[in-house]
Design an enzyme around this catalytic site. Structure first.
Site, PDB file in Angstrom:
ATOM      1  CB  ALA A   1     -63.692  35.244   0.021  1.00 59.09           C
TER       2      ALA A   1
ATOM      3  N   GLY B   1     -62.488  38.166  -4.275  1.00 55.47           N
ATOM      4  CA  GLY B   1     -63.936  38.363  -4.264  1.00 55.47           C
ATOM      5  C   GLY B   1     -64.314  39.834  -4.394  1.00 55.47           C
TER       6      GLY B   1
ATOM      7  CD  GLU C   1     -64.135  36.253  -7.925  1.00 57.06           C
ATOM      8  OE1 GLU C   1     -63.906  36.157  -6.700  1.00 57.06           O
ATOM      9  OE2 GLU C   1     -64.326  35.276  -8.663  1.00 57.06           O
TER      10      GLU C   1
ATOM     11  CD  GLU D   1     -59.368  35.199  -5.931  1.00 56.50           C
ATOM     12  OE1 GLU D   1     -58.502  35.737  -6.661  1.00 56.50           O
ATOM     13  OE2 GLU D   1     -60.526  35.627  -5.830  1.00 56.50           O
TER      14      GLU D   1
HETATM   15  N1  3HC Z   1     -59.750  37.515   4.820  1.00 55.18           N
HETATM   16  C1  3HC Z   1     -59.543  37.556   6.153  1.00 55.18           C
HETATM   17  N2  3HC Z   1     -58.590  38.322   6.720  1.00 55.18           N
HETATM   18  C2  3HC Z   1     -57.825  39.058   5.902  1.00 55.18           C
HETATM   19  C3  3HC Z   1     -57.984  39.054   4.513  1.00 55.18           C
HETATM   20  C4  3HC Z   1     -58.998  38.231   3.956  1.00 55.18           C
HETATM   21  N3  3HC Z   1     -59.237  38.176   2.645  1.00 55.18           N
HETATM   22  N4  3HC Z   1     -57.071  39.876   3.968  1.00 55.18           N
HETATM   23  C5  3HC Z   1     -56.363  40.388   4.991  1.00 55.18           C
HETATM   24  N5  3HC Z   1     -56.820  39.892   6.168  1.00 55.18           N
HETATM   25  C6  3HC Z   1     -56.346  40.227   7.506  1.00 55.18           C
HETATM   26  C7  3HC Z   1     -54.891  39.831   7.721  1.00 55.18           C
HETATM   27  O1  3HC Z   1     -54.803  38.495   8.156  1.00 55.18           O
HETATM   28  C8  3HC Z   1     -54.459  40.808   8.787  1.00 55.18           C
HETATM   29  O2  3HC Z   1     -54.938  40.346  10.019  1.00 55.18           O
HETATM   30  P1  3HC Z   1     -54.129  40.632  11.357  1.00 55.18           P
HETATM   31  O3  3HC Z   1     -54.033  42.114  11.480  1.00 55.18           O
HETATM   32  O4  3HC Z   1     -54.937  39.970  12.414  1.00 55.18           O
HETATM   33  O5  3HC Z   1     -52.777  39.990  11.171  1.00 55.18           O
HETATM   34  C9  3HC Z   1     -55.238  42.066   8.434  1.00 55.18           C
HETATM   35  O6  3HC Z   1     -56.329  41.644   7.611  1.00 55.18           O
HETATM   36  C10 3HC Z   1     -54.439  43.100   7.673  1.00 55.18           C
HETATM   37  O7  3HC Z   1     -53.830  42.467   6.558  1.00 55.18           O
HETATM   38  P2  3HC Z   1     -52.334  42.809   6.124  1.00 55.18           P
HETATM   39  O8  3HC Z   1     -51.447  42.807   7.309  1.00 55.18           O
HETATM   40  O9  3HC Z   1     -52.021  41.891   5.007  1.00 55.18           O
HETATM   41  O10 3HC Z   1     -52.499  44.314   5.613  1.00 55.18           O
HETATM   42  P3  3HC Z   1     -51.778  45.050   4.410  1.00 55.18           P
HETATM   43  O11 3HC Z   1     -52.256  46.420   4.440  1.00 55.18           O
HETATM   44  O12 3HC Z   1     -50.324  44.764   4.441  1.00 55.18           O
HETATM   45  O13 3HC Z   1     -52.342  44.342   3.072  1.00 55.18           O
HETATM   46  C11 3HC Z   1     -54.022  43.448   1.620  1.00 55.18           C
HETATM   47  C12 3HC Z   1     -53.679  44.454   2.734  1.00 55.18           C
HETATM   48  C13 3HC Z   1     -53.240  43.808   0.334  1.00 55.18           C
HETATM   49  C14 3HC Z   1     -55.474  43.481   1.356  1.00 55.18           C
HETATM   50  C15 3HC Z   1     -53.568  42.029   2.071  1.00 55.18           C
HETATM   51  O14 3HC Z   1     -54.127  41.785   3.340  1.00 55.18           O
HETATM   52  C16 3HC Z   1     -53.984  40.911   1.177  1.00 55.18           C
HETATM   53  O15 3HC Z   1     -53.341  40.661   0.168  1.00 55.18           O
HETATM   54  N6  3HC Z   1     -55.077  40.191   1.549  1.00 55.18           N
HETATM   55  C17 3HC Z   1     -55.498  39.005   0.869  1.00 55.18           C
HETATM   56  C18 3HC Z   1     -56.169  39.318  -0.429  1.00 55.18           C
HETATM   57  C19 3HC Z   1     -56.664  38.045  -1.061  1.00 55.18           C
HETATM   58  O16 3HC Z   1     -55.950  37.062  -1.171  1.00 55.18           O
HETATM   59  N7  3HC Z   1     -57.922  38.044  -1.504  1.00 55.18           N
HETATM   60  C20 3HC Z   1     -58.514  36.902  -2.082  1.00 55.18           C
HETATM   61  C21 3HC Z   1     -59.212  36.127  -1.010  1.00 55.18           C
HETATM   62  S1  3HC Z   1     -59.845  34.586  -1.572  1.00 55.18           S
HETATM   63  C22 3HC Z   1     -61.231  35.027  -2.424  1.00 55.18           C
HETATM   64  O17 3HC Z   1     -61.578  36.159  -2.526  1.00 55.18           O
HETATM   65  C23 3HC Z   1     -61.988  33.860  -2.983  1.00 55.18           C
HETATM   66  C24 3HC Z   1     -63.074  34.293  -3.901  1.00 55.18           C
HETATM   67  O18 3HC Z   1     -62.586  34.361  -5.216  1.00 55.18           O
HETATM   68  C25 3HC Z   1     -64.193  33.337  -3.872  1.00 55.18           C
END
Ligand code: 3HC
Length: 676
Positions: free
Chosen positions: A63, A102, A105, A125
């Site tokens: 998400a 997400g 999912e 998450e």
């Molecule tokens: N939403 C918004 N922005 C995100 C994002 C997300 N889910 N994931 C990454 N970004 C942004 C980062 O803030 C960063 O922004 P910036 O360049 O302005 O600083 C940019 O994307 C690049 O991210 P990284 O520097 O972390 O890039 P990497 O290549 O090192 O890593 C990744 C990529 C493994 C995808 C890592 O970004 C990550 O772990 N992201 C989060 C994944 C996550 O937690 N997903 C679950 C979200 S909650 C959800 O899905 C709820 C649902 O169940 C309802």
């Protein structure tokens, strides 16, 4: 605005493609685009199956976290996933990169999943203080079983495509380059399958033993966190009720977590860590110097740990010490650390041999002549370091970066001594340097922009979280830590015990260790004058009695052979004697007073650090303390915690104990604003 989602027709297969850089987060426009793609597939009789894939570096990484807390936009992620699963034509997810949260999912809502060999799938998450709120906690156990669902949701680490295939989460693994094509071919193969496999229609078999074993094995890891228990509860619920009821339970738990302070703190840290890498006055395209080999001066615990960071990532290291004995000892420790990783399965023996082959021991600094970066890691003595940098300035080749691992000393003075201050920077690693994630990058007055940019990028390459600090005594982390020691000693003299003070830090505040536990671990004698007849402080008295900390099985606490800690009657006696000598009466010290006198001054110092621009932003201070000093991520670091605790409360507490309040803290408390 153009949609980040487009469609491509491959004869009877419609491919829905998201292109939402950098990580294909599932923001509103993407969800709307996916929905429109499904409309198109439904309306067209010629479409027999659908593929969902992403352009760019990854399948949906989750998400869009930046949308949390804002007004919801339709369709919700849950609606999109439900619609995919209920779709009457087969929908195939084509996964590359990381299908996270997400994104995972969405894939679980699809009827089939094809993954590139290098892909990873996960539900991280929990690391944001949340749980998979798009049906993940209900579909995962139905497909992969309770044990793996618990691992994936409550711990949050992703699994490989191969493991996902074994667990039934992925139907086919293909070569990375062939993913788009193979997914279309797969969709065509399953075009006529009816009924379509829908995860929500399967049963999740209860597995109480797996749940119990999981909870037992991870009790320590989860201590203090709300989200793991909620993830576990949702997975268990999947085995007890209908899918619809399980989904409602998941939703309620998700909303509870989302509105809590822990998730707010953990999301703050997610962005804070990424923000820390950005230097405000440095253009993003600053050219980098090439670092292909590294020299390290000092083969002690610190130098050895630093070397491992580079060796593990394939960067050759020349390590120099003054005696063969010191060199042999240091290399022996590095080897033993790697041998332990073979036992734990992280590396094979062959890999470790290859890693060790990248290490060149030497007794002469002249061997740094070809190093691209030299890191000095000798003990803290300014004159010694200045001499070393004067030598390095002559030995190191033109363009080499010269770094000092000092934790307190004046990096500008060290830089001047080198005769080439623009090449000099501080790289402050934290012990054990091969494990701790924090790297304080100390920017000297004359550090060149490309040196700073290179070290920041290199920090990321070796798996660290680099944070920039300007030069001052102790930089960001140790300068704040130093604030607690004098008031803690005063409170011992007032009547608090070391264990009471440590309890406020650990059990109440959630830090990994209290000041006296830390002192015993590091050695009570660190920095001691070593004269047992000169007893001026409690610490002098402990050292004079041989109570040097864990290594002596006695320090502020007593220790048994397994290093189990118990409060010490002897230490209490020493403190009582000091109190009597100072003519002070023993009194009750409340936990609240410990908080006010030991923790509040740390926040006050953080405010000074910000006002002096030693740290670029308050979230950098949080990153330093969470990644380097054991501050719990679920309260978001000292400055985030201060915001939630109440800045006015902190100001009042400081004033109550006669501490001069930093003007910035005062100003923020008075205006009702917060550290941002
Ligand atoms: N939403 C918004 N922005 C995100 C994002 C997300 N889910 N994931 C990454 N970004 C942004 C980062 O803030 C960063 O922004 P910036 O360049 O302005 O600083 C940019 O994307 C690049 O991210 P990284 O520097 O972390 O890039 P990497 O290549 O090192 O890593 C990744 C990529 C493994 C995808 C890592 O970004 C990550 O772990 N992201 C989060 C994944 C996550 O937690 N997903 C679950 C979200 S909650 C959800 O899905 C709820 C649902 O169940 C309802």
């Amino acid at each position: 605005m153009t949609s980040p989602v487009r469609t491509e027709r491959k004869d009877d297969v419609l491919v829905i493609i998201s292109d939402n850089p950098p990580v294909n987060a599932l923001g509103a426009a993407v969800r709307q685009g996916l929905s429109a793609g499904l409309d198109e597939a439904l309306a067209d009789d010629g479409t027999k199956a659908v593929v969902i894939r992403c352009d760019g570096r990854t399948f949906f990484a989750g998400a869009d976290i930046t949308e949390f807390g804002k007004a919801p936009q339709q369709p919700s992620l849950l609606d999109v996933i439900e619609r995919i699963e209920a779709f009457e034509k087969p929908v195939v997810a084509a996964i590359h990169g990381t299908a996270l949260g997400g994104g995972c999912e969405i894939a679980l809502g699809c009827h089939y999943r094809v993954a590139a060999r290098s892909a990873k799938v996960g539900t991280p998450e929990v690391k944001l203080g949340l749980l998979p709120g798009g049906g993940g906690t209900q579909r995962l156990p139905r497909i992969a079983g309770v044990a793996l669902a618990l691992e994936m949701t409550a711990k949050g680490d992703p699994i490989s495509a191969a493991r996902a295939q074994e667990a039934g989460l992925v139907d086919k693994v293909v070569d990375d380059a062939a993913l788009a094509e193979e997914a279309v071919a797969f969709a065509r193969q399953v075009a006529k399958v009816r009924p379509l496999p829908r995860a929500s229609e399967r049963d999740a078999a209860p597995d109480p033993q797996a749940v119990e074993a999981f909870v037992r094995a991870n009790g320590r890891r989860f201590k203090g966190f709300d989200a793991p228990a909620a993830n576990i509860a949702c997975v268990v619920k999947a085995t007890e009720t209908s899918f619809a009821e399980g989904l409602a339970f998941e939703r309620a738990e998700f909303v509870k977590l989302l509105n809590g302070t822990q998730s707010a703190a953990q999301r703050h840290m997610f962005f804070a860590e990424r923000q820390a890498a950005k230097i405000d006055d440095l253009p993003a395209d600053t050219p980098l110097r090439r670092i292909e080999n590294v020299g390290i001066l000092g083969a002690g615990t610190m130098g050895g740990g630093i070397a491992m960071n580079f060796l593990t990532r394939g960067i050759p290291v020349t390590i120099v010490d003054t005696s063969q004995e010191a060199l042999d000892r240091g290399i022996g420790v590095i080897r033993a650390n790697y041998d332990r990783s073979v036992k734990s399965g992280r590396f094979t023996a062959v890999q470790v041999d290859a890693i060790m082959a990248r290490l060149t021991p030497s007794l002469t600094m002249e061997d740094f002549a070809q190093s691209d970066l030299v890191i000095e890691a000798v003990y803290e003595n300014l004159d010694l370091k200045k001499q070393i940098f004067a030598d390095l300035g002559k030995i190191a080749k033109k363009g080499a970066i010269l770094a000092t691992n000092t934790s307190f000393l004046d990096v500008d003075a060290i830089a001047e001594a080198s005769g080439r201050p623009a090449d000099v920077v501080g790289m402050h690693f934290f012990s054990p340097a091969n494990v701790m994630r924090l790297l304080e990058v100390v920017r000297g007055e004359k550090t060149a922009a490309d040196v700073l940019a290179t070290v920041m990028a290199l920090g990321k390459t070796i798996g660290k979280v680099p944070v920039v600090s300007r030069v001052c005594f102790g930089f960001i982390g140790n300068r704040i830590m130093a604030q607690r020691s004098a008031p803690c000693t005063e409170m011992l003299l007032d009547g608090a015990s070391p264990e009471q003070i440590d309890k406020v830090f650990t059990e109440d505040m959630g830090l990994a260790m209290g000041p006296y536990q830390m002192s015993d671990m590091a050695g009570v004698d660190v920095g001691w004058h070593r004269d047992p007849n000169r007893i001026e402080t409690i610490r002098d008295a402990l050292c004079a009695e041989g109570r040097l900390g864990q290594k002596a099985k006695a320090g502020f606490y007593d220790y048994d052979d397994q290093r189990n800690r118990t409060p010490s009657a002897k230490t209490a006696e020493i403190i009582d004697a000091f109190r009597a000598k100072a003519g002070r009466a023993k009194r009750e010290v409340s936990d609240e007073e410990i908080l006010e006198r030991a923790i509040y001054p740390m926040i006050n110092e953080g405010a000074k650090i910000l006002a002096e621009a030693v740290a670029q932003r308050s979230s950098d201070i949080d990153v330093v303390w969470v990644t380097g000093y054991g501050w719990p991520i679920y309260t978001g670091g000292p400055m985030f915690w201060a915001n939630t605790h109440g800045l006015d409360r902190i100001v009042a507490g400081l004033e109550r104990h006669g501490v001069e309040v930093a003007p910035l803290l005062h100003e923020k408390a008075q205006s009702g604003s917060i550290f941002t």
